[in-house]
Design a protein around this motif. Sequence first.
Motif, PDB file in Angstrom:
ATOM      1  N   GLY A  32      15.868 -44.586  42.854  1.00 54.24           N
ATOM      2  CA  GLY A  32      17.160 -45.026  42.349  1.00 54.24           C
ATOM      3  C   GLY A  32      18.103 -45.393  43.478  1.00 54.24           C
ATOM      4  O   GLY A  32      18.098 -44.748  44.533  1.00 54.24           O
ATOM      5  N   TRP A  34      21.688 -46.173  43.065  1.00 55.40           N
ATOM      6  CA  TRP A  34      23.110 -46.029  42.758  1.00 55.40           C
ATOM      7  C   TRP A  34      23.760 -45.163  43.830  1.00 55.40           C
ATOM      8  O   TRP A  34      23.404 -44.003  44.006  1.00 55.40           O
ATOM      9  CB  TRP A  34      23.263 -45.399  41.387  1.00 55.40           C
ATOM     10  CG  TRP A  34      24.592 -44.829  41.010  1.00 55.40           C
ATOM     11  CD1 TRP A  34      24.886 -43.509  40.821  1.00 55.40           C
ATOM     12  CD2 TRP A  34      25.808 -45.538  40.736  1.00 55.40           C
ATOM     13  NE1 TRP A  34      26.196 -43.340  40.449  1.00 55.40           N
ATOM     14  CE2 TRP A  34      26.795 -44.579  40.396  1.00 55.40           C
ATOM     15  CE3 TRP A  34      26.163 -46.884  40.761  1.00 55.40           C
ATOM     16  CZ2 TRP A  34      28.102 -44.923  40.065  1.00 55.40           C
ATOM     17  CZ3 TRP A  34      27.464 -47.237  40.431  1.00 55.40           C
ATOM     18  CH2 TRP A  34      28.410 -46.256  40.087  1.00 55.40           C
ATOM     19  N   ASP A  67      14.769 -49.156  41.282  1.00 58.68           N
ATOM     20  CA  ASP A  67      15.764 -49.382  40.241  1.00 58.68           C
ATOM     21  C   ASP A  67      17.116 -49.681  40.871  1.00 58.68           C
ATOM     22  O   ASP A  67      17.628 -48.907  41.677  1.00 58.68           O
ATOM     23  CB  ASP A  67      15.899 -48.143  39.347  1.00 58.68           C
ATOM     24  CG  ASP A  67      16.894 -48.377  38.214  1.00 58.68           C
ATOM     25  OD1 ASP A  67      16.464 -48.846  37.148  1.00 58.68           O
ATOM     26  OD2 ASP A  67      18.094 -48.110  38.411  1.00 58.68           O
ATOM     27  N   SER A 172      20.054 -50.099  28.272  1.00 56.40           N
ATOM     28  CA  SER A 172      20.482 -48.856  28.915  1.00 56.40           C
ATOM     29  C   SER A 172      21.684 -48.312  28.151  1.00 56.40           C
ATOM     30  O   SER A 172      22.520 -49.083  27.672  1.00 56.40           O
ATOM     31  CB  SER A 172      20.859 -49.131  30.379  1.00 56.40           C
ATOM     32  OG  SER A 172      21.236 -47.952  31.052  1.00 56.40           O
ATOM     33  N   GLN A 194      17.169 -46.957  29.263  1.00 55.13           N
ATOM     34  CA  GLN A 194      17.514 -46.097  30.392  1.00 55.13           C
ATOM     35  C   GLN A 194      18.797 -45.340  30.062  1.00 55.13           C
ATOM     36  O   GLN A 194      19.844 -45.945  29.836  1.00 55.13           O
ATOM     37  CB  GLN A 194      17.699 -46.925  31.668  1.00 55.13           C
ATOM     38  CG  GLN A 194      17.904 -46.068  32.908  1.00 55.13           C
ATOM     39  CD  GLN A 194      18.051 -46.868  34.176  1.00 55.13           C
ATOM     40  OE1 GLN A 194      19.036 -46.721  34.901  1.00 55.13           O
ATOM     41  NE2 GLN A 194      17.073 -47.724  34.479  1.00 55.13           N
ATOM     42  N   GLU A 196      21.002 -41.224  30.415  1.00 53.81           N
ATOM     43  CA  GLU A 196      21.082 -39.953  31.113  1.00 53.81           C
ATOM     44  C   GLU A 196      20.246 -38.904  30.391  1.00 53.81           C
ATOM     45  O   GLU A 196      20.430 -38.656  29.205  1.00 53.81           O
ATOM     46  CB  GLU A 196      22.533 -39.450  31.199  1.00 53.81           C
ATOM     47  CG  GLU A 196      22.618 -38.106  31.924  1.00 53.81           C
ATOM     48  CD  GLU A 196      23.992 -37.458  31.901  1.00 53.81           C
ATOM     49  OE1 GLU A 196      24.078 -36.259  32.260  1.00 53.81           O
ATOM     50  OE2 GLU A 196      24.980 -38.134  31.522  1.00 53.81           O
ATOM     51  N   TYR A 220      18.175 -41.583  34.000  1.00 52.67           N
ATOM     52  CA  TYR A 220      19.016 -41.564  35.201  1.00 52.67           C
ATOM     53  C   TYR A 220      19.733 -40.217  35.268  1.00 52.67           C
ATOM     54  O   TYR A 220      19.787 -39.482  34.287  1.00 52.67           O
ATOM     55  CB  TYR A 220      19.985 -42.750  35.238  1.00 52.67           C
ATOM     56  CG  TYR A 220      21.107 -42.786  34.220  1.00 52.67           C
ATOM     57  CD1 TYR A 220      22.223 -41.954  34.315  1.00 52.67           C
ATOM     58  CD2 TYR A 220      21.087 -43.724  33.176  1.00 52.67           C
ATOM     59  CE1 TYR A 220      23.269 -42.024  33.416  1.00 52.67           C
ATOM     60  CE2 TYR A 220      22.131 -43.798  32.253  1.00 52.67           C
ATOM     61  CZ  TYR A 220      23.220 -42.949  32.380  1.00 52.67           C
ATOM     62  OH  TYR A 220      24.262 -43.023  31.474  1.00 52.67           O
ATOM     63  N   SER A 221      20.259 -39.884  36.425  1.00 55.04           N
ATOM     64  CA  SER A 221      20.865 -38.562  36.677  1.00 55.04           C
ATOM     65  C   SER A 221      19.947 -37.432  36.211  1.00 55.04           C
ATOM     66  O   SER A 221      20.378 -36.538  35.478  1.00 55.04           O
ATOM     67  CB  SER A 221      22.228 -38.449  35.980  1.00 55.04           C
ATOM     68  OG  SER A 221      23.142 -39.383  36.480  1.00 55.04           O
ATOM     69  N   THR A 271      11.475 -41.125  35.524  1.00 54.53           N
ATOM     70  CA  THR A 271      12.695 -40.741  36.239  1.00 54.53           C
ATOM     71  C   THR A 271      12.922 -41.628  37.450  1.00 54.53           C
ATOM     72  O   THR A 271      11.975 -42.155  38.047  1.00 54.53           O
ATOM     73  CB  THR A 271      12.648 -39.270  36.696  1.00 54.53           C
ATOM     74  OG1 THR A 271      11.455 -39.052  37.469  1.00 54.53           O
ATOM     75  CG2 THR A 271      12.658 -38.315  35.504  1.00 54.53           C
ATOM     76  N   LYS A 274      17.752 -40.491  42.885  1.00 51.49           N
ATOM     77  CA  LYS A 274      18.245 -41.145  44.099  1.00 51.49           C
ATOM     78  C   LYS A 274      18.382 -40.106  45.202  1.00 51.49           C
ATOM     79  O   LYS A 274      18.645 -38.926  44.942  1.00 51.49           O
ATOM     80  CB  LYS A 274      19.589 -41.820  43.851  1.00 51.49           C
ATOM     81  CG  LYS A 274      20.722 -40.842  43.596  1.00 51.49           C
ATOM     82  CD  LYS A 274      22.080 -41.523  43.668  1.00 51.49           C
ATOM     83  CE  LYS A 274      23.198 -40.497  43.548  1.00 51.49           C
ATOM     84  NZ  LYS A 274      24.526 -41.063  43.667  1.00 51.49           N
TER      85      LYS A 274
END
Length: 350
Positions: A32, A34, A67, A172, A194, A196, A220-221, A271, A274
């Motif tokens: 990831g 971000w 991603d 997402s 996508q 959380e 994500y997260s 998953t 990041k």
Amino acid sequence: MGAAIMNMLNWRVEIPNVKLNNGRDMPALGYGTWMGVNSQFVFETTEIPKMEDCLSYAIDIGYRHVDTAHLYRVEPEIGAVINKKIKEGVCSREDLFVTTKVWQDHHRPEAVVESCRASLRRMNLDYVDQLLMHWPMSISDEGVDEKIDYVETWRGFEKVLEKGLAKSIGVSNFTVDQLKRLLANCKTPPATNQVEINLTLGQKELVDFCQSQKIVVVAYSPFGRMVPSRETPNSPEPKLNNPTMVAIAKKHGKTVTQVTLRYLYQRGIVTIPKTVTKSRVLENASIFDFTLDKEDVAAIAKFDIGSRTVRPIFWQDFTNYPFDKVPLEKNMEIPPAFLKWKNGKNLNID
């Protein structure tokens, strides 16, 4: 120490694939990109060089899923690393699965195509493996609710697919109801959603629905507020030192974060953690050599209390906002950094 570093640099990870509903393969874990915002909602750019270094290392050791998004500002850097690795012979373009996303101000069908072409230009790529609708809301770069139906927006995604600019298309931050409506009004169903998902936000109903429709869920997260950078004074358990998680990790000879990623993988969830630390790049992908047993899974499932980490309340009054609303004394303005921006670490690329 020198030998340990050399050993880490020479390591290789084997990341399995999941099958998308269009027959294409997606690696079950990705990198990831971000970089986040600070407390004033200003984008962080200081660690972009570290991200570039870690992405390069990730590809070297076997990561093949990257991603990113227009919003993240880092498409130029992502593209530069990818093209460098291809030129070096580390991988081919066909080996990689690259995802980017269309922002809210490009929700008119023709603007979706325009956004995808711009992302490809910034990354110097001929296609992306997946293009996602970042949010179901449509908001202009002046902060105006454009109220464009996401079903109409999806026509633009189908056009991107027809033109070969993307090999897969998805969404997402979509809810079950939004997915049902999209599925009932599309030619091509989304390949992924996508959202959380972590230990405090399991989203079982959403995951079950997506899996019943052959839509792959991407989390994500995945660590939620477990990690210090996201932790707040009232953060729910588990933290990294949670006794239950520490005991499970010790039993398997793994870390708490590895147990977390493994738990999501065993739920059939992809998953995209990041990190800008190389050792964690390796650690995050070293989860495919052990299995959590029924007792582990049952204990971890108890942490799911429906607690969100990502809640952009400044959008909550906009059409198609997907989360429950939070009572506010006054409306919050959208941070300027979420409306207009330049790309790249020097913020000078259109």
